[in-house]
Design a protein around this motif. Structure first.
Motif, mmCIF file in Angstrom:
data_model
loop_
_atom_site.group_PDB
_atom_site.id
_atom_site.type_symbol
_atom_site.label_atom_id
_atom_site.label_comp_id
_atom_site.label_asym_id
_atom_site.label_seq_id
_atom_site.Cartn_x
_atom_site.Cartn_y
_atom_site.Cartn_z
ATOM 1 N N TYR A 66 0.680 -1.382 -0.010
ATOM 2 C CA TYR A 66 0.008 0.117 0.045
ATOM 3 C C TYR A 66 0.982 1.235 0.088
ATOM 4 N N GLN A 67 1.878 1.239 0.849
ATOM 5 C CA GLN A 67 2.745 2.446 1.065
ATOM 6 C C GLN A 67 3.641 2.846 -0.319
ATOM 7 N N HIS A 68 4.029 1.832 -0.966
ATOM 8 C CA HIS A 68 4.937 1.880 -1.936
ATOM 9 C C HIS A 68 4.195 2.129 -3.340
ATOM 10 N N ASP A 176 -1.585 -7.793 0.831
ATOM 11 C CA ASP A 176 -2.477 -7.212 1.537
ATOM 12 C C ASP A 176 -2.540 -5.479 0.993
ATOM 13 N N LEU A 177 -3.420 -4.772 1.680
ATOM 14 C CA LEU A 177 -3.391 -3.347 1.549
ATOM 15 C C LEU A 177 -3.578 -2.619 2.910
ATOM 16 N N MET A 178 -3.058 -3.498 3.953
ATOM 17 C CA MET A 178 -3.386 -2.880 5.323
ATOM 18 C C MET A 178 -2.374 -1.709 5.656
ATOM 19 N N GLY A 179 -1.408 -1.663 4.841
ATOM 20 C CA GLY A 179 -0.083 -0.743 5.076
ATOM 21 C C GLY A 179 -0.763 0.687 5.424
ATOM 22 N N GLU A 182 -0.818 0.387 9.013
ATOM 23 C CA GLU A 182 0.590 0.301 9.664
ATOM 24 C C GLU A 182 1.341 -0.677 8.706
ATOM 25 N N GLU A 183 2.581 -0.489 8.280
ATOM 26 C CA GLU A 183 3.269 -1.022 7.467
ATOM 27 C C GLU A 183 3.503 -2.665 7.645
ATOM 28 N N TYR A 184 3.379 -3.326 6.789
ATOM 29 C CA TYR A 184 3.602 -5.020 6.709
ATOM 30 C C TYR A 184 2.848 -5.597 7.997
ATOM 31 N N SER A 185 1.632 -4.883 8.405
ATOM 32 C CA SER A 185 0.776 -5.480 9.494
ATOM 33 C C SER A 185 -0.269 -6.724 8.945
#
Length: 447
Positions: A66-68, A176-179, A182-185
């Protein structure tokens, strides 16, 4: 279908080359500035690692999804997951059928090897079932996930999240897109959510059941006696490998990583921890926080994996069952291996032993090399390499700490794991040749 080159490559080599081309195309797309958030470019190794992980439906990542990655990058990853999960041959055959093209005998043989079935008859019908069944199951899964995601993220974004995670779960990919939280959560924030747990676990298990088993269940319904030996073995393994590990995880971790959860949360956490290593890659509890016994149990489940001809990886449940039955037969001095009133071919036992040995050898060798190069904790490295070669995606978080050499090793492991350790080895050899001369036989001591 593939022109003049068809005669130069075996089916196994075609499958290996096909996945390689998909990975390279995905790498190119992910390196485009539009694929990164804020139009930032991505280096070749990170793009290659992500493309390999997505195509090989593994889930190991060196950057948070998600973050990148931008929406474009996420959609590219989603498409690679879908193609990698179903197999490019299955999708290609389905497209040709939609175009009204005839499927040649050679293409049918390639499809047979791609979905890992024994019979050539009915293979086109099976391809249709795979595509239709996949879209239906993923659609139902997305609808169920939308009950949670739409109220939380809004209609459009909620639907997108539902589709992404349904495809990722069914294909046992673990992305997943749960970043956004929180990253890598992964799915930790939904640890005690019964709907999320049931839906994701259901998608994982159905995707890992095997397409041949789908066909058998639809054909015979509740008439268990008519099930093939393969289906009976798969269903037996399914029950045992869900119930027993779930109980063990609760015993090991109820006062560990699951100590902060209530009774319901610990129940779902234990069940999810038993299902996801075979070979989905999601997690609702902190993998790095597990005690060594929990990590070892996870590693064993990753090695076993799912079932042949499915979206799952690992050495496969039938491989382990064949080896266990062979061991029992040897101890009891029985002639041959018998199960459910049937005798297994000796060739199946040999193949099971080779697959298990090759996978174990690759994982251990890779672990030694990574430990030697990056000096990381052995238990974490072992979990990482077994996760890669069995296309699981679970990690203690050391993926981002690895150097160039170690990442290349993990990329190779994921690729080998997706096409199969034995298939990877056979891709470099010609068809079996019978020797006209046999060497003298001599006995040696074993054990």
């Amino acid at each position: 279908m593939f022109g003049k080159l068809r005669g130069r490559l075996t089916h196994t080599q075609w499958i290996a080359v096909g996945f390689l081309l998909i990975i390279l195309c995905g790498t190119f797309l992910l390196m485009l500035p539009v694929a990164g958030r804020g139009m930032r470019g991505t280096d070749f190794l990170s793009a290659l690692f992500t493309a390999t992980s997505a195509t090989c439906v593994t889930g190991l990542v060196v950057v948070d999804t998600y973050q990148h990655w931008s929406l474009f990058g996420q959609v590219v990853i989603l498409l690679m997951i879908q193609v990698g999960g179903l197999g490019f041959v299955t999708i290609g055959v389905r497209v040709l059928l939609m175009m009204g093209k005839k499927i040649s005998l050679s293409d049918r043989g390639l499809l047979k090897d791609s979905v890992n079935t024994l019979a050539l008859g009915g293979i086109v019908r099976l391809a249709k079932l795979i595509v239709k069944g996949t879209l239906l199951i993923e659609g139902v899964g997305a609808l169920l996930l939308a009950i949670r995601f739409v109220p939380e993220y809004g209609v459009l974004e909620g639907i997108y999240y539902s589709v992404f995670h349904a495809v990722s779960a069914f294909c046992n990919a673990g992305f997943d897109l749960m970043g956004r939280f929180e990253e890598y959560s992964s799915l930790v924030r939904y640890a005690d959510d019964w709907l999320m747990n049931l839906t994701v676990m259901g998608l994982i298990l159905i995707g890992g059941l095997g397409f041949v088993v789908w066909s058998d269940l639809l054909k015979n319904g509740r008439q268990v006696r008519k099930y093939t030996l393969h289906t009976k073995m798969v269903l037996t393994a399914l029950v045992v490998l869900v119930v027993v590990p779930a109980v063990l995880f609760w015993v090991l971790e109820h006062d560990g990583v699951m100590a902060g959860l209530g009774p319901a949360g610990q129940f779902w956490g234990s069940l999810f921890a038993a299902v996801t290593p075979r070979t989905a890659g999601f997690n609702t509890t902190d993998v790095a926080g597990m005690q060594d016994a929990g990590k070892l149990l996870t590693l064993v489940l990753m090695l076993i994996g799912g079932n042949p001809g499915s979206t799952a990886g690992g050495v496969k449940t039938t491989t382990i069952m064949v080896l266990l039955c062979y061991i029992v037969s040897m101890i009891q001095h029985r002639d041959g291996v018998n199960i459910y009133g049937r005798r297994l071919e000796d060739g199946m036992i040999e193949k099971a032993a080779v697959v298990f040995s090759l996978t174990l050898t690759m994982a251990v060798t890779a672990s030694f090399l990574i430990c030697a190069v990056d000096h990381l904790p052995m238990s974490d490295v072992l979990l990482e390499t077994f996760s890669a070669v069995n296309t699981v995606g679970m990690s203690t978080g050391i993926t981002r700490q690895t150097g160039v050499c170690s990442r290349l090793i993990l990329i190779l492991l994921m690729y080998c794991g997706r096409i199969g350790s034995l298939s990877f080895a056979l891709a470099f050899t010609d068809k079996r040749q019978k020797s006209s001369v046999r060497q003298p036989m001599e006995r040696i001591n074993i054990g």
